[in-house]
Every structure is written in C-alpha cells, then in structure tokens.
Design a protein around this motif. Structure first.
Motif, short mmCIF file in Angstrom:
data_model
loop_
_atom_site.label_atom_id
_atom_site.label_comp_id
_atom_site.label_asym_id
_atom_site.label_seq_id
_atom_site.Cartn_x
_atom_site.Cartn_y
_atom_site.Cartn_z
N ASP A 108 -40.86 161.40 -88.06
CA ASP A 108 -40.90 159.86 -88.55
C ASP A 108 -41.29 158.95 -87.33
O ASP A 108 -41.16 159.44 -86.01
CB ASP A 108 -39.90 159.39 -89.53
CG ASP A 108 -40.06 158.34 -90.22
OD1 ASP A 108 -41.25 157.87 -90.21
OD2 ASP A 108 -39.46 158.04 -91.18
N TYR A 109 -41.18 157.72 -87.50
CA TYR A 109 -41.21 156.72 -86.36
C TYR A 109 -40.65 155.31 -86.82
O TYR A 109 -40.77 155.17 -88.02
CB TYR A 109 -42.74 156.44 -85.70
CG TYR A 109 -43.69 156.00 -86.54
CD1 TYR A 109 -43.76 154.80 -87.06
CD2 TYR A 109 -44.76 157.10 -87.08
CE1 TYR A 109 -44.70 154.08 -87.81
CE2 TYR A 109 -45.77 156.62 -87.86
CZ TYR A 109 -45.66 155.21 -88.40
OH TYR A 109 -46.79 154.78 -89.05
N ARG A 110 -40.20 154.71 -86.09
CA ARG A 110 -39.67 153.10 -86.17
C ARG A 110 -40.55 152.40 -85.45
O ARG A 110 -40.94 152.66 -84.49
CB ARG A 110 -38.20 153.12 -85.94
CG ARG A 110 -37.86 153.29 -84.68
CD ARG A 110 -36.38 152.91 -84.59
NE ARG A 110 -36.04 153.17 -83.00
CZ ARG A 110 -36.20 152.42 -81.88
NH1 ARG A 110 -37.06 151.17 -81.98
NH2 ARG A 110 -35.73 152.70 -80.57
N GLY A 111 -40.47 150.99 -85.71
CA GLY A 111 -41.25 150.11 -84.92
C GLY A 111 -40.29 149.58 -83.74
O GLY A 111 -39.07 149.78 -83.83
N LEU A 112 -41.00 149.57 -82.53
CA LEU A 112 -40.39 149.18 -81.33
C LEU A 112 -39.95 147.49 -81.56
O LEU A 112 -40.77 146.82 -81.79
CB LEU A 112 -41.21 149.09 -80.26
CG LEU A 112 -40.77 148.60 -78.71
CD1 LEU A 112 -39.80 149.44 -78.48
CD2 LEU A 112 -41.84 148.34 -77.82
N THR A 113 -38.69 147.43 -81.71
CA THR A 113 -38.21 145.96 -82.10
C THR A 113 -37.76 145.48 -80.73
O THR A 113 -36.32 145.58 -80.41
CB THR A 113 -37.11 146.11 -83.34
OG1 THR A 113 -36.22 146.98 -82.64
CG2 THR A 113 -37.54 146.21 -84.46
N SER A 114 -38.59 145.22 -79.82
CA SER A 114 -38.22 144.71 -78.41
C SER A 114 -39.15 143.74 -78.02
O SER A 114 -40.61 144.00 -78.21
CB SER A 114 -37.97 145.76 -77.51
OG SER A 114 -37.75 145.37 -76.13
N GLY A 115 -38.82 142.49 -77.44
CA GLY A 115 -39.95 141.55 -77.08
C GLY A 115 -40.64 142.03 -75.65
O GLY A 115 -40.00 142.72 -74.87
N ILE A 116 -41.93 141.83 -75.74
CA ILE A 116 -42.77 142.62 -74.62
C ILE A 116 -42.93 141.07 -73.75
O ILE A 116 -43.82 140.37 -74.02
CB ILE A 116 -44.15 143.02 -75.01
CG1 ILE A 116 -43.88 144.39 -76.14
CG2 ILE A 116 -45.02 143.58 -73.93
CD1 ILE A 116 -45.24 144.53 -76.50
N SER A 117 -42.41 141.40 -72.42
CA SER A 117 -42.65 140.30 -71.78
C SER A 117 -43.35 140.54 -70.56
O SER A 117 -43.98 139.85 -69.84
CB SER A 117 -41.25 139.50 -70.93
OG SER A 117 -40.38 140.68 -70.49
#
Length: 444
Positions: A203-212
């Motif tokens: 399975d996979y999950r969304g990357l919940t991290s701001g991309i700066s």
C-alpha cells in the motif's frame, strides 16, 4: 505556415516582453513611493562564516535509508508497470498562461528587480484558493547536463497543501507539477502526488510534509521534509511513476484498485535521509528549507539552506553534500560504507527566512557565490535577494530609498539552468525565469 507561426511567436514574445517591462516599471515606481521605514532598509546578512569544528559539522551528517527493492517491486507488480516522465507530459491537462494573459494581481507578485524575462501563471483552478501553495522548483537542466530529459525540456514545481483546511486525509499533502516546457509560448502540466510505500509495498500513504526545496538529479528527485520530522530529505525515482485506477478522495489501495485524492499519477518514495543526531531543532541539526544543485563542483553537489523565522535573530546554516559518482547509485548522495553522508562545506549566515538558495562559481572566481532569497520580516510582500561569500554580501535594491525588498512575493526556491543561463523560481502566484547575468548585475 511556418513563417506565419514564427511571426506570431515573435509578436507574442514582443508583447510578453512589453508586459513584463511594464510590470517591472510599475513595481519599481511603487517601490519608489515606499518610505524608508516601510521599506525596512536595514543591515544585510554580512559575510559567510565557515563552520569547521566537528561539533558544528557533525550535526549535518545524514544517514541513508532506502526502501527495500522487493517492497518497491511488490508495489509496481500490484499497480502495473511504472511509467516515465514522457507519459506524464503526454497527458498534461492544464496550461500555464503567459504573463500577458495573467491578472495584474498575479503579475504584482513578480520580482521588482531584477525583472523576470519569462513568466507564467497557473491554471485558475489551482490558485482559486490558498489550499495549495507552490514553493519549490527544479528543471531538466538540473537532471541532465544537456538540459533535456529524453527529448523534453521539463520544469518540476513542488506544491504543498494547507494543514489547516480540507479533509483530514488531504491536509499537508505534497504534489509536483510536471511542466512540458518544450514550447516557451505554451507550457502545459500534469499533477503527480508524492506518496510513501507502507506495509512492505502492499500500500502507500500520502507524503504529508511541506515541500520547500527540491532538486532533480539524474533519475532521482530529492525533496525537503517538514520541520521537526525524523527525515531531512525524501528521495523519489522518476522511473517509478505509477498510474492510479480509481478517481476518488482516498489515498492508497481501495476496493477496485488504487486511488490518490483525484490524481492520476503517484510517485512513491524510494528512500530518505535522516540526520544521524536526531530530529532537526534550533540546538541540533538544521531543518532544511531550500535546496539547489551546483554543477560547478567536482563532483556535483547538493546545496541546502536552513529554515529560520524571518523575524528572528538565529543565524541560519548553509551547507553542501557531494553527489554520488557510483554508476550503481545515480542521483543519490555520496555516502561512506555505513551509508552516512557528511557535509563537505558549511557556513553560518545572518540571513533569516531563507526560501531560496543557489551556489554558483563565476568564471575566474576563487570561490563560489551563495545567493539567498529571503522573506521580509513582516512575512508578507516582496522579499530580498542577496549574494554572499566569505568577504561580504550585496543585495538587489530598488526604489528611491534603495530598499532590498525587490525580489518576488513569497518567493520559492532557485534553480539554475546551465544550458540557458537562466535562474528559475516562483512566487506565490507565478512561475518565472531570468538570466543569472541579470541577477548578478542587480547586486553588483
């Protein structure tokens, strides 16, 4: 037909230059009216201070963690054969509009000085609300030294979703706009959601991290993670883009297939880099805020800037890692036998609120210059762009009071396209480019 097309492009190019010139003049005129107190003309960030003691440099050490190949292969087998960048570009379903067709509000977010020579605004559907915000940019000029990926010129722009609104499952997600930049007069793009494999690739999950910050090097995409996390960078393989099969709000495996919050494509992480000494913190490892590629070193290197509050007094760190030259490790950092990557150069700067960083060594120079794009102390309006080295710092200035708040509004990262001599960046509303030579002239 070819001649008419060429003349039409020339007319559009002339119109675009006129619009950009008019916008720059209007913004410069506006800057001229700003009082010295409003402009917040103050002391610059000064010279870079080298960091040499182990107590300082050891905090920059990264530990590599790669997802097992069997987990990635299991995910690919379940979702179907991965696709490449070409497939995403062929399915581009949104257009970027040239500056002449953008609203005055969009154009007002562009730099005052130096002025952009090319600028584009996003599809209105993507900027109608502040749910998603752009912050990072990289190009095929970073990916390959000939400036193209396959047969395409490509720009990648990283966006992050607000953590304060929307459904809980979609808060803080990260996605990338894959922009087909083959025709400068007609840029088109498609969204790809960044995800992380879980359960051994089942399975996979969304990357919940701001991309700066974001850098595309060879077939890998390295992106920054949110402040306070265990990981400093996530790594993605652009040969492993996967198609989804269910158009729904869920993310991951669902009855009937695979879903990604309405996105047609997902890009699963293949690894990450974590600070060996723990989570980033003011008294520990730095939280990476911006990334860029420097092809002027041997080997090529990844440069990073620490995120600090724009109205604080804590000095940020700038540093670099060497990129691997091992053919079996394309696009990854150079590591030792234990999978550790040490910084090969590091500095302190008095600059705060850094949203963009670039390192470039001019021909004949004995040291590289570091360019930093900063948010203003008030955290709104136009920021500043400074060029620093170990001797001092200079800024682009504008207006009668020589304000240094001349850069883009809420500016994002910086990416140098060596083949064209252009620096690409973005504001909170626009994607834009300008010659590095113009940037240098503005700070000389």
């Amino acid at each position: 037909m070819k001649h008419r097309g060429r003349h039409r492009r020339r007319r559009r190019g002339a119109a675009l230059r006129a619009v950009l010139t008019g916008t720059a003049l209007a913004l410069t005129a506006a800057a001229t009216l700003i009082s010295a107190s409003q402009a917040e003309v103050g002391e610059g960030p000064g010279a870079l201070k080298p960091l040499t003691s182990p107590a300082e440099t050891d905090r920059l050490r990264l530990q590599e963690h790669l997802v097992p190949a069997r987990a990635l292969d299991r995910l690919s087998a379940a979702m179907g054969r991965p696709v490449g960048v070409d497939a995403v570009l062929r399915s581009a379903d949104r257009d970027l509009r040239e500056a002449a067709d953008c609203s005055p509000g969009d154009r007002a977010s562009l730099p005052v000085a130096p002025a952009a020579t090319r600028a584009y605004c996003w599809d209105p559907a993507d900027t109608a609300t502040d749910a998603w915000r752009p912050a990072a940019v990289t190009t095929s000029g970073d990916a390959d030294d000939d400036g193209v990926w396959g047969t395409h010129r490509v720009v990648l722009a990283g966006w992050s979703r607000s953590t304060a609104d929307g459904r809980p499952a979609e808060r803080g997600l990260a996605r990338v706009a894959f922009v087909d930049a083959d025709d400068p007069a007609r840029l088109a793009y498609r969204w790809v959601l960044l995800v992380v494999p879980v359960d051994g690739g089942r399975d996979y999950r969304g990357l919940t991290s701001g991309i700066s910050g974001m850098v595309w090097y060879e077939n890998k995409l390295l992106v920054t993670t949110g402040a306070g996390g265990a990981d400093a960078l996530y790594v993605y393989d652009l040969d492993r883009i996967q198609r989804t099969t269910v158009d729904g709000p869920a993310i991951g495996r669902v009855p009937g297939g695979w879903s990604a919050d309405g996105h047609r494509y997902v890009l699963p992480a293949i690894g990450s880099y974590r600070f060996a000494s723990g989570r980033c913190a003011p008294a520990g490892p730095p939280c990476p805020g911006a990334l860029a590629l420097d092809r002027g070193t041997a080997p090529d290197s990844l440069v990073a800037a620490e995120w600090t509050a724009p109205d604080g007094d804590r000095r940020a760190r700038l540093w670099r890692y060497a990129l691997s030259t091992d053919p079996a490790r394309p696009g990854l950092l150079a590591t030792d036998a234990r999978g550790r990557a040490d910084a090969v150069e590091a500095y302190r700067t008095r600059a705060t609120g850094i949203r963009g960083v670039l390192s470039y060594r001019q021909a004949g120079a004995d040291r590289p210059s570091w360019y930093v794009g900063r948010l203003p102390d008030a955290q709104d309006g136009h920021g500043g762009l400074w060029r620093q080295d170990t001797e001092g710092a200079r800024a682009a200035r504008c207006g009668a009071d020589a304000s240094d708040r001349c850069w883009a509004r809420d500016a994002g990262s910086l990416s140098y396209w060596q083949q064209t001599g252009e620096v690409w960046s973005l504001s909170d509303r626009m994607l834009f480019a300008l010659p590095l030579a113009d940037l240098d002239r503005s700070v000389d």
